[in-house]
Design a protein around this motif. Structure first.
Motif, PDB file in Angstrom:
ATOM      1  N   GLY A  24       0.815  -1.002  -0.089  1.00 27.70           N
ATOM      2  CA  GLY A  24       0.027   0.011  -0.036  1.00 27.70           C
ATOM      3  C   GLY A  24       0.710   1.170  -0.076  1.00 27.70           C
ATOM      4  O   GLY A  24       1.947   1.196  -0.653  1.00 27.70           O
ATOM      5  N   LYS A  25       0.398   2.168   0.682  1.00 30.45           N
ATOM      6  CA  LYS A  25       1.086   3.633   0.699  1.00 30.45           C
ATOM      7  C   LYS A  25       2.519   3.474   1.367  1.00 30.45           C
ATOM      8  O   LYS A  25       2.898   4.641   1.408  1.00 30.45           O
ATOM      9  CB  LYS A  25       0.016   4.696   1.330  1.00 30.45           C
ATOM     10  N   ARG A  26       2.731   2.378   2.124  1.00 29.98           N
ATOM     11  CA  ARG A  26       4.025   2.412   2.873  1.00 29.98           C
ATOM     12  C   ARG A  26       5.032   2.051   2.093  1.00 29.98           C
ATOM     13  O   ARG A  26       6.361   2.076   2.342  1.00 29.98           O
ATOM     14  CB  ARG A  26       3.783   1.563   4.304  1.00 29.98           C
ATOM     15  N   ALA A  27       4.746   1.667   0.843  1.00 29.97           N
ATOM     16  CA  ALA A  27       5.670   1.085  -0.090  1.00 29.97           C
ATOM     17  C   ALA A  27       6.639   2.030  -0.569  1.00 29.97           C
ATOM     18  O   ALA A  27       8.008   1.740  -0.353  1.00 29.97           O
ATOM     19  CB  ALA A  27       5.336   0.125  -1.274  1.00 29.97           C
ATOM     20  N   LEU A  28       6.276   3.035  -1.098  1.00 33.60           N
ATOM     21  CA  LEU A  28       7.075   3.971  -1.558  1.00 33.60           C
ATOM     22  C   LEU A  28       7.886   4.686  -0.593  1.00 33.60           C
ATOM     23  O   LEU A  28       9.232   4.811  -0.740  1.00 33.60           O
ATOM     24  CB  LEU A  28       6.539   5.003  -2.513  1.00 33.60           C
ATOM     25  N   PRO A  29       7.446   5.434   0.630  1.00 34.58           N
ATOM     26  CA  PRO A  29       8.326   5.806   1.546  1.00 34.58           C
ATOM     27  C   PRO A  29       9.388   4.929   2.069  1.00 34.58           C
ATOM     28  O   PRO A  29      10.715   5.145   2.280  1.00 34.58           O
ATOM     29  CB  PRO A  29       7.525   6.028   2.615  1.00 34.58           C
ATOM     30  N   LYS A  30       9.047   3.491   2.099  1.00 38.88           N
ATOM     31  CA  LYS A  30      10.253   2.528   2.578  1.00 38.88           C
ATOM     32  C   LYS A  30      11.218   2.503   1.438  1.00 38.88           C
ATOM     33  O   LYS A  30      12.444   2.308   1.964  1.00 38.88           O
ATOM     34  CB  LYS A  30       9.605   1.500   2.930  1.00 38.88           C
ATOM     35  N   LEU A  31      11.009   2.736   0.228  1.00 38.12           N
ATOM     36  CA  LEU A  31      11.872   2.493  -0.749  1.00 38.12           C
ATOM     37  C   LEU A  31      12.761   3.699  -0.898  1.00 38.12           C
ATOM     38  O   LEU A  31      13.933   3.514  -1.333  1.00 38.12           O
ATOM     39  CB  LEU A  31      11.387   2.277  -2.224  1.00 38.12           C
ATOM     40  N   ILE A  32      12.210   4.851  -0.649  1.00 38.82           N
ATOM     41  CA  ILE A  32      13.090   6.130  -0.511  1.00 38.82           C
ATOM     42  C   ILE A  32      14.014   6.131   0.629  1.00 38.82           C
ATOM     43  O   ILE A  32      15.236   6.602   0.490  1.00 38.82           O
ATOM     44  CB  ILE A  32      11.998   7.241  -0.396  1.00 38.82           C
TER      45      ILE A  32
END
Length: 339
Positions: A24-32
């Protein structure tokens, strides 16, 4: 100019399935967070995962909102060629979405990519030119490239790049020059494009002629075509490749709008090959050839020659294409006109 060649494939030690991706929405912040990691392997894995996630426009929108563009711009200058390669690949994926194109323009990515035009690894340069070529297909993208001052650099790169990248550059220039041609003219584009008209690659000959057509749509460009390029375009009317013929005829059509262009075309014996293109019902250049001959008929010498070929134009009056029929009707009236 020698360049490093590497494979498009990721190094064997990178397994994108092991990238620490949340849902969900947590994926991209974690990748950053992973992109900001000092560990090279973490950065490479995160980039590989982003290449998959950003095919979804919703993810592209979120990525822009949370500042991913800044991270990616920084990675364009990374010492590791794989990081640079995957970063440019991500940008290329993003520009396939409207929100991605807008994001690249607003975040100054076009200017940042300029530094990769001299990258020693050719896949990085190729990805970069793919981005420019895709951006230039839309008016806002073409304007963005012009505002970034890239046109002179693109013209210069035609001298040194591989044929494959030259094709991308020519496509980019073709779209940009329909908007504005002054920078290309000032950078000596016509001289370089003239050389490309005799290139061994039919694709490059064709694309170079299309760029010249774009230049010819501007008043200052028409004059340059008349003076420097018309004889070469006439030679290409008999090229073995239909795309080259069509592009050359289109460029010649713009060149002959000016009187000096008509005189130059007549002097280069343009009428016989143009008539041949008109007679070929399957020719992609047929409409442009009719319009070009119509302009040549405005000169007494051209009219006199074409009076013996009225039948060629009359056959076009039965063409299924309305534009061809209209153009042929106008051509006949101009040729038969008596002062």
């Amino acid at each position: 100019m020698a360049h490093t060649r590497i494979s498009d494939n990721m190094p064997p030690e990178i397994d994108p399935t092991k990238a620490p991706v949340a849902f969900g929405k947590r994926a991209l912040p974690k990748l950053i967070e992973e992109l900001e990691s000092p560990e090279l392997l973490n950065q490479q894995r995160a980039l590989m995962t982003l290449c998959d996630l950003l095919h979804n426009p919703e993810n592209v929108y979120q990525a822009i909102e949370i500042g991913l563009m800044d991270n990616l711009k920084t990675l364009l200058l990374h010492h590791d060629s794989t990081v640079r390669q995957k970063t440019t690949q991500i940008f290329h994926i993003m520009v396939t979405h409207h929100v991605g194109r807008q994001g690249l323009i607003k975040n100054g990515v076009i200017s940042a990519l300029t530094k990769l035009m001299d990258d020693p690894v050719d896949i990085c340069r190729k990805n970069t030119h793919h981005i420019f070529e895709t951006m230039a297909k839309l008016p806002e993208g073409a304007v963005g490239i012009l505002h970034a001052g890239l046109v002179p650099l693109l013209v210069f790169k035609l001298k040194t790049e591989s044929d494959e990248i030259q094709e991308l550059i020519l496509d980019t220039l073709s779209n940009c020059l329909h908007v504005e041609a002054a920078e290309a003219l000032a950078a000596g584009a016509v001289t370089i494009l003239k050389e490309k008209l005799t290139h061994s690659s039919a694709a490059i000959r064709s694309k170079a002629a299309w760029v010249l057509l774009g230049i010819g749509t501007h008043p200052e460009g028409k004059s340059v075509l008349c003076e420097e390029v018309t004889p070469l375009l006439v030679n290409l009317l008999e090229d073995t490749d239909p795309e080259v013929q069509a592009a050359a005829t289109g460029a010649l059509m713009f060149a002959t709008i000016k009187p000096q262009g008509r005189f130059s075309a007549l002097g280069a014996a343009a009428i016989p090959p143009l008539l041949k293109l008109v007679a070929e019902e399957t020719s992609k250049a047929r409409l442009s050839a009719i319009k070009t001959l119509t302009m040549l008929a405005e000169l007494p010498e051209g009219r006199k020659t074409l009076l013996d070929h009225i039948d060629t134009f009359q056959q076009c009056l039965n063409d299924p294409c309305e534009a061809v029929k209209r153009a042929a009707k106008i051509a006949i009236s101009v040729i038969k006109w008596k002062p």
